[in-house]
Scaffold this motif. Sequence first.
Motif, PDB file in Angstrom:
ATOM      1  N   GLN A   1      12.276   8.190  -0.478  1.00  0.00           N
ATOM      2  CA  GLN A   1      10.966   9.346   0.331  1.00  0.00           C
ATOM      3  C   GLN A   1      12.947   9.936   1.379  1.00  0.00           C
ATOM      4  O   GLN A   1      12.778  11.198   1.551  1.00  0.00           O
TER       5      GLN A   1
ATOM      6  N   THR B   1       1.419  -1.551   0.381  1.00  0.00           N
ATOM      7  CA  THR B   1      -0.271   0.105   0.239  1.00  0.00           C
ATOM      8  C   THR B   1       1.103   1.130   0.388  1.00  0.00           C
ATOM      9  O   THR B   1       1.707   1.060   0.161  1.00  0.00           O
ATOM     10  N   SER B   2       0.375   2.444  -0.545  1.00  0.00           N
ATOM     11  CA  SER B   2       1.408   3.347  -0.747  1.00  0.00           C
ATOM     12  C   SER B   2      -0.174   4.870  -1.292  1.00  0.00           C
ATOM     13  O   SER B   2      -1.466   4.911  -1.590  1.00  0.00           O
ATOM     14  N   THR B   3       0.271   6.024  -0.655  1.00  0.00           N
ATOM     15  CA  THR B   3      -0.855   6.833  -1.037  1.00  0.00           C
ATOM     16  C   THR B   3       0.595   8.023  -1.342  1.00  0.00           C
ATOM     17  O   THR B   3       0.167   8.399  -2.130  1.00  0.00           O
ATOM     18  N   ARG B   4       1.353   8.615  -0.091  1.00  0.00           N
ATOM     19  CA  ARG B   4       2.286   9.732  -0.719  1.00  0.00           C
ATOM     20  C   ARG B   4       3.280   9.443  -2.145  1.00  0.00           C
ATOM     21  O   ARG B   4       3.247   9.684  -2.926  1.00  0.00           O
ATOM     22  N   THR B   5       4.174   7.765  -1.670  1.00  0.00           N
ATOM     23  CA  THR B   5       4.410   7.902  -2.721  1.00  0.00           C
ATOM     24  C   THR B   5       4.516   7.613  -4.610  1.00  0.00           C
ATOM     25  O   THR B   5       4.784   8.257  -5.046  1.00  0.00           O
TER      26      THR B   5
ATOM     27  N   PRO C   1       7.706  11.045   7.630  1.00  0.00           N
ATOM     28  CA  PRO C   1       7.540  10.324   6.499  1.00  0.00           C
ATOM     29  C   PRO C   1       6.448  10.235   6.234  1.00  0.00           C
ATOM     30  O   PRO C   1       6.016  10.230   4.844  1.00  0.00           O
ATOM     31  N   ALA C   2       5.816  10.431   7.202  1.00  0.00           N
ATOM     32  CA  ALA C   2       4.187  10.043   6.971  1.00  0.00           C
ATOM     33  C   ALA C   2       3.587   7.804   6.719  1.00  0.00           C
ATOM     34  O   ALA C   2       4.758   8.188   5.733  1.00  0.00           O
ATOM     35  N   PRO C   3       2.308   7.942   6.655  1.00  0.00           N
ATOM     36  CA  PRO C   3       1.692   8.081   6.871  1.00  0.00           C
ATOM     37  C   PRO C   3       1.538   8.042   8.666  1.00  0.00           C
ATOM     38  O   PRO C   3       2.116   7.794   9.050  1.00  0.00           O
TER      39      PRO C   3
ATOM     40  N   ARG D   1       7.527  -1.229  -5.497  1.00  0.00           N
ATOM     41  CA  ARG D   1       7.586  -0.836  -4.083  1.00  0.00           C
ATOM     42  C   ARG D   1       7.037  -2.449  -3.707  1.00  0.00           C
ATOM     43  O   ARG D   1       5.835  -2.922  -4.278  1.00  0.00           O
TER      44      ARG D   1
ATOM     45  N   HIS E   1      14.549   2.982   1.824  1.00  0.00           N
ATOM     46  CA  HIS E   1      13.611   3.766   0.696  1.00  0.00           C
ATOM     47  C   HIS E   1      13.751   4.662   0.197  1.00  0.00           C
ATOM     48  O   HIS E   1      13.882   6.464   0.702  1.00  0.00           O
TER      49      HIS E   1
HETATM   50  N1   CP Z   1       6.069   8.015   3.045  1.00  0.00           N
HETATM   51  C1   CP Z   1       5.753   6.961   2.730  1.00  0.00           C
HETATM   52  O1   CP Z   1       6.239   6.209   1.816  1.00  0.00           O
HETATM   53  O2   CP Z   1       4.404   7.503   2.319  1.00  0.00           O
HETATM   54  P1   CP Z   1       3.449   6.294   1.580  1.00  0.00           P
HETATM   55  O3   CP Z   1       3.348   5.104   2.005  1.00  0.00           O
HETATM   56  O4   CP Z   1       1.306   6.832   1.656  1.00  0.00           O
HETATM   57  O5   CP Z   1       3.867   5.753   0.439  1.00  0.00           O
END
Ligand code: CP
Length: 301
Positions: A129, A45-49, A247-249, A98, A126
């Motif tokens: 990031q 899963t990922s939102t930002r990347t 780095p979030a989340p 990823r 990562h």
């Molecule tokens: N920081 C980061 O990798 O966020 P995601 O998991 O949402 O991509």
Amino acid sequence: MNHFISMKQLSSETIIQLLDSATNLQESNFTISKQLFAANLFFETSTRTKMSFTVAEKKLGMEVLDFHAEASSMNKGESLYDTVKTFEAIGANVAIIRHEADNWMTELASNIAVPIINAGSGQAEHPTQCMLDLLTIYQEFGCIKGIKVVIVGDIKHSRVAKSNAIALEKLGAIVYLCAAPGYEDETLQYPYITIDEAVEICDVLMLLRIQHERHTNKHDTAGYLEAFGLTKQREKQMKDHAIILHPAPVNRGVEIDKDIVEYDRSRIFKQMANGVYMRMAILIHVLTEWGIIDDTIITER
Ligand code: CP
């Protein structure tokens, strides 16, 4: 030619060039005048990347091949290797990957004829990031050398901690670690300090989420904020110029007090914004290294 896999492979000169390139991309609109396809292959899963790579690719004028592992032929038994070979065969010019395994790139690296960018490998690295974290520090302080960075949290299971520790040391930052018992990592040789020491000495407090998805047993987070996290009382002990990265989340109220996420000294949303330009710079870098593009087809809009 190198895939973009690990911060270990980048010289400090290349890192600084990439940071300068990202800042330049932030200030002007550049696009690539050639049809290119980017495959975003996220098996975790990922939102930002994922979304910032998508925005970066679109800003550069690239076609984005979206992929959903759960709806792909991996459900019919296709391997990671054959999935990536398929994208290479149908014309992807770059693959952004990823995956939950630390070493997913081992089999791919010497057999895939297009550049691969590591968008997160298990608990190992990562690098994109890390690059956007470095960009945020660099833009804040104008340098990395001599900056005191404390990486705080679940160091053991964090790929962000590994990439950052490698790169920060390479660039001359002073790195400390801070972790609750059981979250230390024996592969990283930096001094461990307490969270109360961390807030007092740091220029940059880099907080990390507890990586529950990589734990064998579920860990209870009750009391974690008070014992090991950034509370409002601790935030008051930070130097005026010190900043907070994550780095979030973010798990608000666990590793960080819920309100501090949006305090003035927090750069958490700046990191996300920087991620777009940093990933544009990385895409241009690998596509240029592989001879897929050159300066003549990168034009200002
Ligand atoms: N920081 C980061 O990798 O966020 P995601 O998991 O949402 O991509």
